[in-house]
Write an enzyme that holds these catalytic residues in place. Structure first.
Site, short mmCIF file in Angstrom:
data_model
loop_
_atom_site.label_atom_id
_atom_site.label_comp_id
_atom_site.label_asym_id
_atom_site.label_seq_id
_atom_site.Cartn_x
_atom_site.Cartn_y
_atom_site.Cartn_z
CG ASP A 170 61.29 97.52 42.60
OD1 ASP A 170 61.44 96.58 43.43
OD2 ASP A 170 62.22 98.18 42.14
NE ARG A 205 61.82 103.68 33.37
CZ ARG A 205 61.77 102.35 33.24
NH1 ARG A 205 61.67 101.58 34.29
NH2 ARG A 205 61.81 101.80 32.04
CG ASP A 234 63.62 93.03 32.14
OD1 ASP A 234 63.73 93.22 30.92
OD2 ASP A 234 63.92 93.89 32.99
NE ARG A 269 61.01 99.72 26.20
CZ ARG A 269 61.17 100.73 27.05
NH1 ARG A 269 61.72 100.49 28.24
NH2 ARG A 269 60.83 101.96 26.74
N GLY A 273 58.57 100.36 32.69
CA GLY A 273 58.85 100.17 31.26
C GLY A 273 57.72 99.52 30.50
CE1 TYR A 316 81.64 92.11 8.39
CE2 TYR A 316 79.64 91.76 7.11
CZ TYR A 316 80.83 92.44 7.33
OH TYR A 316 81.20 93.44 6.47
CE LYS A 361 55.98 96.52 33.58
NZ LYS A 361 56.61 97.84 33.71
CB THR A 362 58.75 92.92 33.70
OG1 THR A 362 60.08 92.95 33.17
CG2 THR A 362 58.63 91.67 34.51
#
Lengths: 552, 552
Positions: B173, B142, B202, B427, B78, B240, B199-200
């Site tokens: 991974d 991927r 997340d 991203r 990603g 809201y 890298k990520t």
């Protein structure tokens, strides 16, 4: 109160003012004005506030002594970046006129005036709100000031607080009502002036004298940042079409400006759909055609911008919705029969009750959407168009169309979708330098108009594509922007809403480039709003404003 | 190519490097390393790349002569902001070692190596990509590099291009696979080094030697900008509850960091849900409780952050999904019976086939969600958890719970919802100064490791809460981060994924403050990423990183 690093740094920003507002100010009256249409009727309705001259503020030579005066301010309707700076401008302006002046904020929108809910906005209280987004300083609301009983109730508290002038910050409707209020108080000789300020992220409050409404600049820059980021992702991952719906029910200025800033593959413009009387099928064909063309080049990705209000501009959908509203009116025979019927057969049967054209449209809709049209009604029994997820409706219909094209060998790619809706992300962003400066100037200008005894005017700051120094501040009689329109069955004097003009420069620029943007990948990545750095990055205006002003 | 004003200005930015990388560099070997667990097994699997020392780069006194060498680079998985700067760092680094060095980029991810698709990245080509977001410079993919056949196929093109080293930019991974590849080429004496880069967005690739993965900083800042804007809107409109889902399937670092930057009313952390074995009902009770408390104070608005992967961390939902997967396995008797059944009775009947606990959970779900769980399956026949709109599931359940509470007099307010999902918005954002500097340094470090003949290392830049000048660059043997885990039924050596630690400083900070943030309105508005301006605004790191490093 803990605040972010950006808020801390940004609190120090001193908004730029036009040269004419920096020292002593002189008011110069222009020629008398006329309303844009229906002059006789408007004149009759506004005997005290019709025909006043446009006013320009110029550098004066002598500082004039002003008495201290109390001013009230109201935020009306949806949030827009920069509201807090309008209030800062008013505050600094009236304090400049006389340090003994006071500013009162009515809480929660126009309702605060009627219900007598207010606070005094002190220098200390205001400090935390300078250059910030949101309307939380005094809150906003959607109560409409339309009834004389409201005006009289408001006058009570205005008298109690010795308020000589009220600034109403709002969109076209709120400014129309501001003018009605100005006229009412003038007719009564109530001693309260009313001044309007042009607010709305939708960008549909603009005309010859009002170049742009505040908040549009910031909101669209936030959306464009996100659209650019998504485009970069689309072009990196190369596997999705992103269908992005953008806030704005009645005009497509947001979508158009975002397109000019980011150059996506598809941009739908509601006004074009209405003008060309496009059908849903034609729109879907147009979109599917672009998807197929890109796929033929190996590009199974793209970005499409969709205005929130699109559906209401498609003539056949408008017709279908009107028919459904009639057929399924609460308590009608058809509604009863419909409700008794088994779910599996309802839609098919209902289609037989529609006109053939509407039946065809109804049958072409994905079943989830068709169901939604028949089920979710508002308290008046009307279909809730705003609940329709237009981006998903179009996504599903394009998918179906592409499947047909695949069978005929006209499409040979993949079509995966991601959906987005941007609205709340931008309405309360901290104002861009442009909006921070523009709003502060609008507020400051309002204070000068007040000091000069004006009422029924809208604060106006023009020449906004030049440096702030060269901006032209002044006041425009609200009646000048009015015409008569049918609202809820009655003819009313209202400010003309500015839709996207199909012979305007911004739309023409889109049309001249969109075929190339569709097939090639010409994405622009505008990035986040910058407050410091090169002026061409930090102080740039919208492309819409640039093109419109260039064309003049 | 037309580019935006920001891109133009930002192209001039020269990323900051650690002092040690600015001139001649000296490599200092530390002590030999061990894997974090399962030392014997890992050692056996990686005879050539196990136990190597940590390497630190220091200022050298003499410039060393390096031969020209060709290097390959791959973007894997990603998108994350800063990938283009890693490549810029590698490029400038190998050119610094020897101006005759060349950089080749394999196209579309690891698949490009196997399929022999590549370009040479020249200085001119690179120019347009410095400090930009996205992975579009060479694309990503991927494909997993796991098979020896792939390794051999890759080696063919590496040999053909005379590539001596390969840099793989990816998540846990991909870096695991980079190490397997390094070991394979070392064992074969193939003459190709392999270096990884962390890298990520997340944030789940971090450990003692890797302080953060790149992209996390920028992506969360974008999400936090939007959350802040929405909070300001919530607090202005006061009508809201915004339920905001944030990207990140396996760890909640994004949600946690966004919460620390914005201080919302509710923040769900998947790891906490799993640890405390919380049920869906408990989560809904927690949320409804906060809504009710705020309503009691007159605040019928709020913001809740929900991690994308939440459902998979709720033990009872995991169990339910596993049972459904078994029951409805394609071709099973139950599946056949289920499909034959009328739609109206299906769900009720299916509940009777579940264990009592799962049946109770199943029945508590809104019917739309229950339907989705039974219908939409992936190609392996599994429930597609990622399709579940967790934010809407929770919104509907909270609404139902509040209706019950209202009957008991425990809730006396309004509950209107707006839903958002942020992922693609961040991203591919242009990297923050931190990510621009960090990535460039990671790439530059990789080039030095390559020049020194290292393989099986991950590029590492530490001390990142200090000024860039003081950052510590070096290399960490990938085997050091490994342990054995079950994957697809087999034990495999993998880099330990870093979940949110419930005894870590960031989570503890949340817990210490969240009760106050829940009831009071303590929103922070971080605003958009700034590239120029005060350093405390432009160069700030994530709160997670600050708290983690302070705690060390």
């Amino acid at each position: 109160m803990t605040i972010s690093a950006l808020q801390k740094a940004r609190a120090q920003y001193q908004p730029k003012l036009p040269k004419s507002l920096k020292g002593a100010v002189k008011l110069v009256d222009g020629a008398a004005t006329e309303s844009v249409a229906d002059q006789e009727e408007i004149k009759k309705l506004f005997p005290n506030t019709y025909g006043m001259p446009i006013v320009t503020l110029e550098e004066g030579s002598d500082a004039i002594e002003f008495p201290a005066m109390n001013v009230g301010v109201i935020l009306s309707g949806g949030q827009a970046p920069g509201g807090h700076n309008v209030i800062s401008g008013i505050f600094d302006g009236i304090k400049q006129l006389n340090a003994g002046s006071k500013l009162f904020g009515f809480l929660g929108g126009p309702g605060g005036l009627v219900d007598h809910k207010y606070i005094e906005i002190t220098a200390e209280y205001l400090e935390g709100y300078r250059n910030t987004g949101g309307f939380d300083i005094i809150g906003s609301g959607r109560t409409k000031l339309e009834e004389e009983a409201q005006f009289d109730k408001g006058l009570e508290i205005l008298k109690e607080l010795d308020i000589k002038a009220l600034v109403i910050i709002g969109g076209d409707d709120s400014n129309t009502n501001a003018c009605v209020l100005a006229e009412y108080y003038a007719a009564k000789d109530a001693g309260v002036q009313v001044i309007g300020c042009p607010k709305t992220i939708d960008g549909d409050l603009k005309n010859e004298m009002i170049e742009t409404s505040f908040g549009f600049d910031t909101a669209v820059k936030v959306y464009s940042e996100l659209i650019g980021n998504i485009q970069r992702d689309a072009n990196s991952a190369k596997k999705y079409w992103h269908f992005i719906k953008l806030m704005g029910r009645s005009a497509s200025h947001i979508g158009l400006e975002a397109a000019l800033q980011t150059q996506p593959n598809i941009t739908l413009i509601s006004e074009e759909v209405a003008e060309k009387k496009q059908t849903l099928e034609q729109i879907v064909d147009y979109m599917a055609g672009i998807v197929a063309k890109r796929a033929a080049n190996g590009d199974n990705f793209g970005v499409a911008l969709i205005p929130e209000g699109l559906i209401e501009f498609v003539p056949e959908m408008k017709k279908l919705i009107a028919e459904l509203n009639d057929l399924l009116a609460e308590g009608s025979d058809i509604e009863k029969e419909f409700k008794m019927m088994k779910k599996g057969h309802r839609l098919e049967w209902l289609a037989t009750q529609l006109t053939p054209e509407s039946a065809a449209v109804f049958k072409s809709l994905p079943s989830g959407i068709a169901n939604q049209l028949t089920l979710d009604r508002d308290p008046h029994g009307n279909v809730q168009v705003s609940l329709i997820e237009t981006e998903k409706l179009l996504g599903e219909m394009v998918k179906t169309r592409l499947a047909e094209m695949k069978e005929k060998g006209e499409f040979n790619g993949k079509f995966g979708t991601q959906y987005h809706f941007f609205g709340y992300e931008g309405r309360c962003a901290a104002p861009s330098n442009f909006d921070a400066d523009y709003c502060y100037s609008l507020g400051y200008t309002a204070s000068v108009l007040i000091g000069s005894g004006k009422t029924g005017y809208m604060s106006s700051v023009r020449n906004t594509t030049a440096a702030a120094d060269e901006w032209i501040a002044g006041g425009v009689p609200v009646t000048m922007m009015m015409n008569m329109e049918k609202r809820h069955g009655h003819m009313k004097p209202v400010i003309q809403k500015a839709l996207v003009e199909l012979d305007g420069a911004p739309y023409k620029y889109l049309v001249a480039n969109r075929d190339q943007w569709a097939v090639e990948t010409c994405y622009l990545y505008p990035g986040p709003i910058q407050y410091w750095g090169p002026t061409e990055v930090c102080d740039r205006t919208t492309v819409t404003l640039q093109l419109e002003q260039e064309g003049k």
